[in-house]
Design a protein around this motif. Structure first.
Motif, PDB file in Angstrom:
ATOM      1  N   VAL A 131      15.971  11.836 -16.638  1.00 57.50           N
ATOM      2  CA  VAL A 131      15.360  12.870 -15.797  1.00 57.50           C
ATOM      3  C   VAL A 131      13.845  12.676 -15.838  1.00 57.50           C
ATOM      4  N   ASN A 132      13.253  12.443 -14.681  1.00 58.55           N
ATOM      5  CA  ASN A 132      11.837  12.106 -14.577  1.00 58.55           C
ATOM      6  C   ASN A 132      11.043  13.278 -13.996  1.00 58.55           C
ATOM      7  N   THR A 133      10.053  13.754 -14.741  1.00 56.47           N
ATOM      8  CA  THR A 133       9.219  14.852 -14.252  1.00 56.47           C
ATOM      9  C   THR A 133       8.196  14.304 -13.263  1.00 56.47           C
ATOM     10  N   ALA A 134       8.384  14.637 -11.991  1.00 52.24           N
ATOM     11  CA  ALA A 134       7.468  14.210 -10.931  1.00 52.24           C
ATOM     12  C   ALA A 134       6.612  15.410 -10.537  1.00 52.24           C
ATOM     13  N   SER A 135       6.204  15.477  -9.283  1.00 52.62           N
ATOM     14  CA  SER A 135       5.382  16.589  -8.828  1.00 52.62           C
ATOM     15  C   SER A 135       5.241  16.550  -7.315  1.00 52.62           C
ATOM     16  N   ARG A 136       5.073  17.728  -6.726  1.00 52.18           N
ATOM     17  CA  ARG A 136       4.749  17.781  -5.291  1.00 52.18           C
ATOM     18  C   ARG A 136       3.402  17.126  -5.014  1.00 52.18           C
ATOM     19  N   ALA A 137       2.587  16.978  -6.051  1.00 52.82           N
ATOM     20  CA  ALA A 137       1.304  16.296  -5.884  1.00 52.82           C
ATOM     21  C   ALA A 137       1.476  14.847  -5.461  1.00 52.82           C
ATOM     22  N   HIS A 138       2.728  14.355  -5.445  1.00 53.84           N
ATOM     23  CA  HIS A 138       2.955  12.959  -5.009  1.00 53.84           C
ATOM     24  C   HIS A 138       2.507  12.739  -3.567  1.00 53.84           C
ATOM     25  N   VAL A 139       2.387  13.829  -2.806  1.00 54.90           N
ATOM     26  CA  VAL A 139       1.965  13.672  -1.412  1.00 54.90           C
ATOM     27  C   VAL A 139       0.520  13.186  -1.323  1.00 54.90           C
ATOM     28  N   GLN A 140      -0.255  13.343  -2.403  1.00 56.27           N
ATOM     29  CA  GLN A 140      -1.681  13.036  -2.373  1.00 56.27           C
ATOM     30  C   GLN A 140      -2.015  11.588  -2.732  1.00 56.27           C
ATOM     31  N   GLY A 141      -1.036  10.805  -3.132  1.00 54.12           N
ATOM     32  CA  GLY A 141      -1.349   9.440  -3.529  1.00 54.12           C
ATOM     33  C   GLY A 141      -0.176   8.508  -3.346  1.00 54.12           C
ATOM     34  N   LYS A 142      -0.471   7.289  -2.921  1.00 54.15           N
ATOM     35  CA  LYS A 142       0.558   6.259  -2.738  1.00 54.15           C
ATOM     36  C   LYS A 142       0.298   5.128  -3.725  1.00 54.15           C
ATOM     37  N   PRO A 143       1.271   4.775  -4.556  1.00 55.31           N
ATOM     38  CA  PRO A 143       1.048   3.698  -5.515  1.00 55.31           C
ATOM     39  C   PRO A 143       0.937   2.338  -4.820  1.00 55.31           C
ATOM     40  N   ASP A 144       0.047   1.513  -5.322  1.00 54.65           N
ATOM     41  CA  ASP A 144      -0.144   0.166  -4.796  1.00 54.65           C
ATOM     42  C   ASP A 144       0.310  -0.829  -5.861  1.00 54.65           C
ATOM     43  N   PRO A 145       1.427  -1.515  -5.636  1.00 52.54           N
ATOM     44  CA  PRO A 145       1.945  -2.435  -6.648  1.00 52.54           C
ATOM     45  C   PRO A 145       0.958  -3.530  -7.039  1.00 52.54           C
ATOM     46  N   GLU A 146       0.013  -3.838  -6.141  1.00 48.76           N
ATOM     47  CA  GLU A 146      -0.928  -4.919  -6.417  1.00 48.76           C
ATOM     48  C   GLU A 146      -2.222  -4.429  -7.053  1.00 48.76           C
ATOM     49  N   ARG A 147      -2.363  -3.120  -7.232  1.00 49.19           N
ATOM     50  CA  ARG A 147      -3.606  -2.577  -7.798  1.00 49.19           C
ATOM     51  C   ARG A 147      -3.303  -1.543  -8.884  1.00 49.19           C
ATOM     52  N   LEU A 148      -2.488  -1.935  -9.844  1.00 51.63           N
ATOM     53  CA  LEU A 148      -2.123  -1.018 -10.921  1.00 51.63           C
ATOM     54  C   LEU A 148      -3.294  -0.735 -11.855  1.00 51.63           C
ATOM     55  N   ALA A 149      -4.321  -1.563 -11.785  1.00 53.25           N
ATOM     56  CA  ALA A 149      -5.529  -1.320 -12.590  1.00 53.25           C
ATOM     57  C   ALA A 149      -6.463  -0.330 -11.907  1.00 53.25           C
ATOM     58  N   GLY A 150      -6.164   0.042 -10.660  1.00 50.54           N
ATOM     59  CA  GLY A 150      -6.998   0.991  -9.940  1.00 50.54           C
ATOM     60  C   GLY A 150      -8.333   0.396  -9.532  1.00 50.54           C
ATOM     61  N   ASP A 151      -9.158   1.219  -8.916  1.00 50.95           N
ATOM     62  CA  ASP A 151     -10.481   0.809  -8.458  1.00 50.95           C
ATOM     63  C   ASP A 151     -11.497   1.839  -8.932  1.00 50.95           C
ATOM     64  N   PRO A 248      11.130  13.839  -0.307  1.00 55.13           N
ATOM     65  CA  PRO A 248       9.734  13.595  -0.663  1.00 55.13           C
ATOM     66  C   PRO A 248       8.956  13.028   0.513  1.00 55.13           C
ATOM     67  N   ALA A 249       7.657  12.863   0.324  1.00 59.37           N
ATOM     68  CA  ALA A 249       6.805  12.274   1.363  1.00 59.37           C
ATOM     69  C   ALA A 249       7.326  10.884   1.742  1.00 59.37           C
ATOM     70  N   PRO A 250       7.036  10.427   2.962  1.00 55.84           N
ATOM     71  CA  PRO A 250       7.572   9.135   3.415  1.00 55.84           C
ATOM     72  C   PRO A 250       7.317   7.985   2.451  1.00 55.84           C
ATOM     73  N   HIS A 251       6.108   7.910   1.872  1.00 55.02           N
ATOM     74  CA  HIS A 251       5.834   6.777   0.982  1.00 55.02           C
ATOM     75  C   HIS A 251       6.625   6.871  -0.318  1.00 55.02           C
ATOM     76  N   ALA A 252       7.130   8.061  -0.667  1.00 53.47           N
ATOM     77  CA  ALA A 252       7.902   8.225  -1.897  1.00 53.47           C
ATOM     78  C   ALA A 252       9.398   8.077  -1.656  1.00 53.47           C
ATOM     79  N   ARG A 253       9.772   7.723  -0.425  1.00 49.41           N
ATOM     80  CA  ARG A 253      11.167   7.403  -0.142  1.00 49.41           C
ATOM     81  C   ARG A 253      11.284   6.051   0.566  1.00 49.41           C
ATOM     82  N   ASP A 254      10.304   5.208   0.324  1.00 52.18           N
ATOM     83  CA  ASP A 254      10.245   3.871   0.924  1.00 52.18           C
ATOM     84  C   ASP A 254      10.966   2.900  -0.013  1.00 52.18           C
ATOM     85  N   ASP A 255      12.175   2.475   0.367  1.00 51.36           N
ATOM     86  CA  ASP A 255      12.974   1.611  -0.504  1.00 51.36           C
ATOM     87  C   ASP A 255      12.289   0.280  -0.784  1.00 51.36           C
TER      88      ASP A 255
END
Length: 270
Positions: A131-151, A248-255
């Motif tokens: 069971v993974n605790t997520a959040s509605r705040a997921h709508v505010q950010g999309k993870p980038d697999p190529e930039r896990l170190a952030g900017d 969830p937001a579209p980017h959070a249901r992108d297979d």
């Protein structure tokens, strides 16, 4: 015989409230937390809730892969079975920070380390539940697999937090596809009254704003997702309450994003 429940982020907030409820049901609980004093206080509360039964405990900082690996080794050595892994550890980092492992701290603490822990425990989790605790705040950010170190030049605490929570939702769905023997779900606990947040203003909001959900109420949802009959849950679903899963937001249901993120994080965490 009670279930064996591992709760990360178990020393306060939703995790502690859920741990007390699990203990009251007769389950064997293992608490994982970062701060030794808060962890000790949480153990005392869970012991009382369980009628004197001693919970397990382990201190680990999820901003360190080494500590997560040590935690996994401890759990595999000490627990012959794990019925539920509650991936609940997480938080928000106010300013950009890169961990010793080379990743943005919010993403590592909230998602990369839970991914690593779940992967290391994978064989012990057969026919179990994650069971993974997520959040509605997921709508505010999309993870980038190529930039896990952030900017560091473009860092936003809320966007980083949202991206990590979107990653939690994507992980739950992808785990359901890759590991069908494990029941995997994610959920939004509500806006919970807690010490959550980065910065004084945000922390004051989460302590005193009207209409906030109590940790106990949020914990009830975590416990329900952990104990409801398997047939009552949608594998890979994202829950906001006990009804059917929310969308969830579209980017959070992108297979495709879920699969790419999984592969990149598997490489990043070794």
């Amino acid at each position: 015989m009670g279930r064996t429940i591992v709760v990360t982020g178990g020393s306060s907030g939703v995790g502690l409230a859920a741990a007390e409820q699990f203990a009251a049901l007769g389950d064997d609980v293992v608490l994982v937390g970062r701060d030794p004093q808060r962890l000790a206080a949480a153990v005392a509360r869970v012991r009382e809730a369980g009628g004197g039964r001693e919970p397990g405990r382990f201190r680990a900082d999820f901003e360190s892969f080494a500590e997560v690996r040590t935690l996994a080794d401890h759990l595999l050595t000490s627990l012959p079975r794990i019925d539920v892994l509650a991936n609940n550890a997480g938080g928000m980092v106010g300013e950009y920070r890169r961990t010793a492992d080379g990743f943005e701290a919010t993403m590592q603490g909230n998602h990369l380390s839970p991914f690593l822990l779940t992967s290391l425990l994978r064989e012990r989790l057969r026919d179990a539940r994650v069971v993974n605790t997520a959040s509605r705040a997921h709508v505010q950010g999309k993870p980038d697999p190529e930039r896990l170190a952030g900017d560091p030049e473009k860092y936003s605490a809320w966007q980083a937090y949202g991206a990590s929570k979107a990653a939690n939702i994507l992980f739950a769905a992808e785990a359901a596809r890759r590991w069908p023997d494990i029941t995997s779900v994610s959920f939004h606990p509500g806006v919970v009254r807690s010490n959550f947040g980065a910065g004084r203003v945000v922390r004051l909001f989460y302590k005193y704003a009207p209409g906030l959900v109590t940790p106990e109420k949020a914990g009830e949802l975590l416990v329900w997702l952990s104990t409801a009959p398997k047939a009552d849950l949608v594998q890979g679903g994202y829950y906001v309450g006990r009804d059917k899963p929310a969308e969830p937001a579209p980017h959070a249901r992108d297979d495709a994003l879920a699969a790419k993120l999984w592969e990149r994080i598997a490489e990043a965490t070794g």
